[in-house]
Design an enzyme around this catalytic site. Structure first.
Site, PDB file in Angstrom:
ATOM      1  CG  ASN A 131      -1.903   1.143   1.249  1.00  0.00           C
ATOM      2  OD1 ASN A 131      -1.878   2.019   0.388  1.00  0.00           O
ATOM      3  ND2 ASN A 131      -2.769   1.158   2.242  1.00  0.00           N
ATOM      4  CE  LYS A 137       0.150   2.469   6.747  1.00  0.00           C
ATOM      5  NZ  LYS A 137      -1.240   2.631   7.243  1.00  0.00           N
ATOM      6  NE  ARG A 153      -6.584   1.390   0.308  1.00  0.00           N
ATOM      7  CZ  ARG A 153      -6.594   2.519   1.002  1.00  0.00           C
ATOM      8  NH1 ARG A 153      -5.466   3.042   1.448  1.00  0.00           N
ATOM      9  NH2 ARG A 153      -7.726   3.149   1.234  1.00  0.00           N
ATOM     10  CG  HIS A 213     -13.401   2.813   3.932  1.00  0.00           C
ATOM     11  ND1 HIS A 213     -14.158   3.771   4.577  1.00  0.00           N
ATOM     12  CD2 HIS A 213     -12.110   3.193   4.074  1.00  0.00           C
ATOM     13  CE1 HIS A 213     -13.357   4.693   5.093  1.00  0.00           C
ATOM     14  NE2 HIS A 213     -12.115   4.357   4.797  1.00  0.00           N
ATOM     15  CG  HIS A 226     -13.946   1.105   7.355  1.00  0.00           C
ATOM     16  ND1 HIS A 226     -13.112   0.034   7.090  1.00  0.00           N
ATOM     17  CD2 HIS A 226     -13.129   2.172   7.532  1.00  0.00           C
ATOM     18  CE1 HIS A 226     -11.862   0.433   7.110  1.00  0.00           C
ATOM     19  NE2 HIS A 226     -11.837   1.738   7.372  1.00  0.00           N
ATOM     20  CB  ILE A 227     -16.101   3.625  12.757  1.00  0.00           C
ATOM     21  CG1 ILE A 227     -17.532   3.239  12.371  1.00  0.00           C
ATOM     22  CG2 ILE A 227     -16.060   4.996  13.400  1.00  0.00           C
ATOM     23  CD1 ILE A 227     -18.195   4.166  11.397  1.00  0.00           C
ATOM     24  N   GLY A 228     -12.969   4.497  11.262  1.00  0.00           N
ATOM     25  CA  GLY A 228     -11.587   4.786  11.617  1.00  0.00           C
ATOM     26  C   GLY A 228     -11.395   6.287  11.542  1.00  0.00           C
ATOM     27  NE  ARG A 263     -10.968  12.312   4.382  1.00  0.00           N
ATOM     28  CZ  ARG A 263     -10.643  11.028   4.290  1.00  0.00           C
ATOM     29  NH1 ARG A 263     -11.510  10.095   4.660  1.00  0.00           N
ATOM     30  NH2 ARG A 263      -9.473  10.652   3.818  1.00  0.00           N
ATOM     31  CG  ASP A 269      -6.895   8.879  19.034  1.00  0.00           C
ATOM     32  OD1 ASP A 269      -7.823   8.221  19.554  1.00  0.00           O
ATOM     33  OD2 ASP A 269      -5.760   8.412  18.818  1.00  0.00           O
ATOM     34  CD  GLU A 271     -11.204  -3.969  13.792  1.00  0.00           C
ATOM     35  OE1 GLU A 271     -10.243  -4.397  14.463  1.00  0.00           O
ATOM     36  OE2 GLU A 271     -11.171  -3.848  12.553  1.00  0.00           O
ATOM     37  CG  ASN A 272      -9.710  -1.232  18.946  1.00  0.00           C
ATOM     38  OD1 ASN A 272      -9.510  -2.324  19.456  1.00  0.00           O
ATOM     39  ND2 ASN A 272      -9.176  -0.885  17.791  1.00  0.00           N
ATOM     40  CD  GLU A 326      -9.049  -1.817   4.250  1.00  0.00           C
ATOM     41  OE1 GLU A 326      -9.302  -1.174   3.215  1.00  0.00           O
ATOM     42  OE2 GLU A 326      -8.720  -1.283   5.330  1.00  0.00           O
TER      43      GLU A 326
END
Length: 400
Positions: A7, A14, A91, A180, A208-210, A241, A283, A334-335, A385
């Site tokens: 990526n 990455k 990607r 996503h 999809h929450i990041g 955003r 964050d 997820e967290n 992904e």
């Protein structure tokens, strides 16, 4: 077969190396600050200490060579030689209308990706640099591209067209594309497998929450609608955003604040969202902590953020005429137990019954967070992904 997944960003790269026999990760890492004399390569192998190397890496070709050197290093590597890499998967953020599925790279594919630079000027050119860097280092190794937008190419026109003059779509392909896609595709399949039900029979809303965030309505395993639009700016409130807003705000702000179009674009993409409303951070962990300490700006940011997720879930339940499963994935999804609780508590009318104890559990596995018997299931599904990219690359080569 060993598949290297890459990526590439404008100043970063990455990577993960997969053994496709058992889909295990042999090694992973990242190169940061490409273009500087103090670039950082971080390399990780299961059961071994993390390796960190600082050196001059001025462009992506050198970055890929450094990665290959690390993968074949006698002390830190996992391969005897670079010939043990049979394929590379990339990607790509934007495939426009040209790519409805993953494809092997050839001259025509590269030309088409270049044509799409205007739709994703921050991403696609960087991805192309990654492709060319691999070509320079592994000229005989086949490469594949997996597109964030491909999964959403099943949307009907009523979902993806904007109510603007059709000439803008016909000439410039201005429409909703969504992003996503690899994540939404992966987690929806994982959810169906976890529930033991055919995905063709399920109505799913995947969240999809990041730092970037999107919701997708998945009807019978296919994307029916999604919150991000022609660019990743539309839809949910995100880390920096704005998400949805009245488009008239743009010319109004330009006139009132004497800003350029680029400055307003930067404001909406980099200085809005959680950061703007909380005044603290983009964050979610820091925002929740501040909220729990009594910070009212943080509380407002959290309320706005979760309200918009809930609103999209409700809208997509209406769009699909029903809902079976809600999925939470990506870093925040997820967290963040407080976020999931706030979202689900406002969806009891749909039949969502949150189980407080299950919601607090932290795990790397797919798990249920609703009570037994809940009419609508809510699941936490860790996204992967990179694995989907490796799988698509492997499948394409097998089909050759």
């Amino acid at each position: 077969m060993n598949v290297l997944v890459i990526n590439a960003g404008s100043s970063s790269l990455k990577y993960q190396l997969y053994n496709m026999v058992d889909e295990s990760v042999l090694a992973k890492g990242r190169v940061e600050r490409i273009g500087m004399d103090s670039s950082i390569l971080t390399h990780e192998v299961e059961g071994k200490p993390e390796v960190r190397e600082v050196s001059e890496i001025l462009e992506h070709t050198t970055a890929v060579r450094k990665v290959l050197d690390m993968l074949t290093n006698r002390r830190f590597g996992v391969l005897k030689s670079i010939n043990d890499i049979q394929a590379v998967g990339h990607r790509i953020v934007h495939g426009g209308e040209s790519f409805k599925q993953s494809v092997l790279i050839d001259a025509d594919v590269k030309l088409e990706i270049k044509k799409l630079f205007d739709l994703a000027p921050l991403h696609n050119p960087a991805h192309m640099m990654g492709i060319l860097a691999v070509e320079a280092n592994l000229p005989d190794v086949p490469q594949a591209v997996v597109f964030d937008t491909a999964f959403h190419q099943t949307m009907p026109k009523s979902s993806y067209l904007y109510a603007i003059p059709m000439v803008l779509y016909n000439k410039h392909k201005i429409r909703r594309y969504g992003f996503h896609g690899t994540s939404h595709d992966y987690v929806s399949k994982q959810a169906a497998q976890f529930l033991g039900k055919p995905i063709e029979e399920l109505k799913i809303v995947s969240c999809h929450i990041g730092n970037g965030a999107s919701c997708t309505a998945i009807l019978g395993g296919k994307s029916f609608d999604t919150s991000m639009g022609m660019t990743p700016l539309e839809g949910l409130m995100m880390g920096t955003r704005s998400g949805d807003l009245d488009p008239a705000i743009v010319p109004y702000t330009i006139g009132k604040e004497d800003l350029t179009l680029n400055e307003v674009n930067s404001m909406l993409n980099k200085h809005s969202g959680l950061m703007a409303i909380s005044g603290i951070s983009s964050d979610m962990r820091e925002v929740v902590q501040a909220m729990e300490e009594g910070n009212e700006s943080a509380r407002l940011a959290f309320e706005m953020y979760t309200y918009r997720i809930r609103k999209y879930i409700g809208a997509y339940a209406a769009a699909m005429n029903g809902l079976d499963v809600i999925l939470f994935t990506a870093g925040v999804g997820e967290n963040s137990a407080p976020l999931r609780k706030k979202v689900c508590e406002g969806l009891t009318f749909l039949g969502v019954e949150l189980d407080e104890e299950r919601n607090q559990v932290r795990s790397d596995e797919t798990r249920r967070i609703t009570r037994d018997g809940s009419k609508v299931e809510a699941l936490v599904v860790p996204t992967n992904e990179e694995l989907l990219i490796a799988r698509d690359t492997y499948s394409l080569l097998k089909a050759e």
